[in-house]
Write an enzyme that holds these catalytic residues in place. Sequence first.
Site, PDB file in Angstrom:
ATOM      1  N   ASP A 175      -8.411   8.088  -2.469  1.00  0.00           N
ATOM      2  CA  ASP A 175      -7.747   9.390  -2.425  1.00  0.00           C
ATOM      3  C   ASP A 175      -7.249   9.873  -3.778  1.00  0.00           C
ATOM      4  O   ASP A 175      -6.335  10.688  -3.862  1.00  0.00           O
ATOM      5  CB  ASP A 175      -6.573   9.321  -1.445  1.00  0.00           C
ATOM      6  CG  ASP A 175      -5.640   8.141  -1.736  1.00  0.00           C
ATOM      7  OD1 ASP A 175      -5.638   7.635  -2.880  1.00  0.00           O
ATOM      8  OD2 ASP A 175      -4.921   7.712  -0.813  1.00  0.00           O
ATOM      9  N   HIS A 219       6.219   3.659  -7.329  1.00  0.00           N
ATOM     10  CA  HIS A 219       5.609   4.587  -8.282  1.00  0.00           C
ATOM     11  C   HIS A 219       5.231   5.931  -7.675  1.00  0.00           C
ATOM     12  O   HIS A 219       4.736   6.802  -8.375  1.00  0.00           O
ATOM     13  CB  HIS A 219       4.337   3.970  -8.878  1.00  0.00           C
ATOM     14  CG  HIS A 219       3.209   3.895  -7.889  1.00  0.00           C
ATOM     15  ND1 HIS A 219       3.131   2.896  -6.950  1.00  0.00           N
ATOM     16  CD2 HIS A 219       2.159   4.700  -7.673  1.00  0.00           C
ATOM     17  CE1 HIS A 219       2.055   3.083  -6.213  1.00  0.00           C
ATOM     18  NE2 HIS A 219       1.446   4.179  -6.615  1.00  0.00           N
ATOM     19  N   HIS A 242       5.882   0.053 -13.077  1.00  0.00           N
ATOM     20  CA  HIS A 242       4.828   1.038 -13.304  1.00  0.00           C
ATOM     21  C   HIS A 242       5.105   1.753 -14.623  1.00  0.00           C
ATOM     22  O   HIS A 242       6.256   2.022 -14.972  1.00  0.00           O
ATOM     23  CB  HIS A 242       4.804   2.045 -12.149  1.00  0.00           C
ATOM     24  CG  HIS A 242       3.565   2.870 -12.093  1.00  0.00           C
ATOM     25  ND1 HIS A 242       3.398   4.012 -12.843  1.00  0.00           N
ATOM     26  CD2 HIS A 242       2.409   2.718 -11.393  1.00  0.00           C
ATOM     27  CE1 HIS A 242       2.208   4.532 -12.599  1.00  0.00           C
ATOM     28  NE2 HIS A 242       1.589   3.762 -11.727  1.00  0.00           N
ATOM     29  N   ARG A 271       4.806   9.642  -6.516  1.00  0.00           N
ATOM     30  CA  ARG A 271       5.327  10.902  -7.066  1.00  0.00           C
ATOM     31  C   ARG A 271       6.407  11.503  -6.168  1.00  0.00           C
ATOM     32  O   ARG A 271       7.388  12.058  -6.653  1.00  0.00           O
ATOM     33  CB  ARG A 271       4.187  11.915  -7.230  1.00  0.00           C
ATOM     34  CG  ARG A 271       3.264  11.665  -8.406  1.00  0.00           C
ATOM     35  CD  ARG A 271       2.286  12.831  -8.542  1.00  0.00           C
ATOM     36  NE  ARG A 271       1.408  12.682  -9.678  1.00  0.00           N
ATOM     37  CZ  ARG A 271       0.211  12.104  -9.636  1.00  0.00           C
ATOM     38  NH1 ARG A 271      -0.217  11.596  -8.490  1.00  0.00           N
ATOM     39  NH2 ARG A 271      -0.537  12.018 -10.710  1.00  0.00           N
ATOM     40  N   GLU A 320      -2.409  12.781  -2.747  1.00  0.00           N
ATOM     41  CA  GLU A 320      -3.470  11.950  -2.172  1.00  0.00           C
ATOM     42  C   GLU A 320      -3.921  12.401  -0.782  1.00  0.00           C
ATOM     43  O   GLU A 320      -5.105  12.319  -0.454  1.00  0.00           O
ATOM     44  CB  GLU A 320      -3.019  10.480  -2.139  1.00  0.00           C
ATOM     45  CG  GLU A 320      -2.917   9.814  -3.495  1.00  0.00           C
ATOM     46  CD  GLU A 320      -1.595  10.037  -4.196  1.00  0.00           C
ATOM     47  OE1 GLU A 320      -1.378   9.438  -5.270  1.00  0.00           O
ATOM     48  OE2 GLU A 320      -0.754  10.820  -3.669  1.00  0.00           O
ATOM     49  N   GLU A 323     -13.083   3.536   2.224  1.00  0.00           N
ATOM     50  CA  GLU A 323     -11.719   3.701   2.717  1.00  0.00           C
ATOM     51  C   GLU A 323     -11.514   5.118   3.240  1.00  0.00           C
ATOM     52  O   GLU A 323     -10.530   5.792   2.952  1.00  0.00           O
ATOM     53  CB  GLU A 323     -10.672   3.354   1.649  1.00  0.00           C
ATOM     54  CG  GLU A 323      -9.307   3.043   2.240  1.00  0.00           C
ATOM     55  CD  GLU A 323      -8.276   2.672   1.205  1.00  0.00           C
ATOM     56  OE1 GLU A 323      -7.762   1.535   1.292  1.00  0.00           O
ATOM     57  OE2 GLU A 323      -7.978   3.484   0.298  1.00  0.00           O
TER      58      GLU A 323
END
Length: 378
Positions: free
Chosen positions: A101, A217, A249, A219, A137, A123
Amino acid sequence: MTAQRRRKVLIVFGTRPEAIKLFPVIRALEATDGIDVVSCVTAQHRGLLDQVLDIAGLKPDIDLDLMESGQSLDRLTARLLTGLGEVMDRVAPDRVIVQGDTATAMVGALAAYYRKIPVGHVEAGLRSGNIYHPWPEEVNRRIVAPIADLHFAPTDTAAAALARENVTTGVHVTGNTVIDALHWTRDRIAATLDLSSGLDELAARFAGKRIILVTTHRRENFGGGMAAIARAIARIARRDDIAILFPMHPNPNVGAVMDDLLGTPDNVARIAPLDYPHFIRALEMCDLALTDSGGVQEEAPALGKPVLVMRDTTERPEGIAAGTARLIGTDEDRIVSEVFTLLDDKAAYSAMARAHNPFGDGQASNRIARIVADDFGL
């Protein structure tokens, strides 16, 4: 009798998770008669990607090296589209394969569509149901679905999500290739102990303590969510019977908040991002994982480690249903309470640690390679 034409498959990826989940697919396709594999990395994540390539022994055929500091999503998308388009014009593949994604996956599928090149999606079918969680994503993977003609769904749940979107042809339930990567890496670690020896010192330092592995991590957690996570970790770290292993990260939206609100208590190891063998060893060392990552929700259960997911939604509901993972959000008090429950309630811990892993048997990549070969008539 005329020899059958060899088929060319272009595999496009750009981030560490993509590399982890695609290197077993690349190996399986390379071992398939009649198929030539061309690998192209966008380097959407440069350093983290290179770690995986090095461990897997993969040298990409094409490296676009598109990473820029502070790069906006629209600039990245534009550069990916022109860069990948030029690659496809030059390589002229019979099929393009993307994974997951990311912006690389979404744009790779779009560039292939513009050239009427068939797309395989590794996936496929993961859905959270909320276009802003995870962001961006969720929309990236929804864009790939109507373009792809081969959908490699990791689970029946993912296949059912595709069916709800009227994607019913070319769908194959294969298992998740991350389990293939995990098994391969564990075998490598067992055969070559120095692959994960970088954690020896921490293992000795934290001996006798309950270890919590933290990764964060996303967003959508930047800002208030990340601040709450930092405060929760600081409170958890006050217990003298635990230790926290925290690979950081590189995004400054993570590091700056942790510097301000968490600091470096003696029992918190804030360390550089781990390469894949060291990360798998970290998972084996820990008692539980506290994460907002997607992949950890698949990897930890394969090792019998409970996962507390610091998100409000997940595109991997199989782990929640199986009892291997629990959604806890980013409320500070809830994070602390859920961690302490697993540390202090043996029954609660055992129920999650012994739950069935729903993500595969380590043969997903071989299934994908066979499906691709059959589609070519090989």
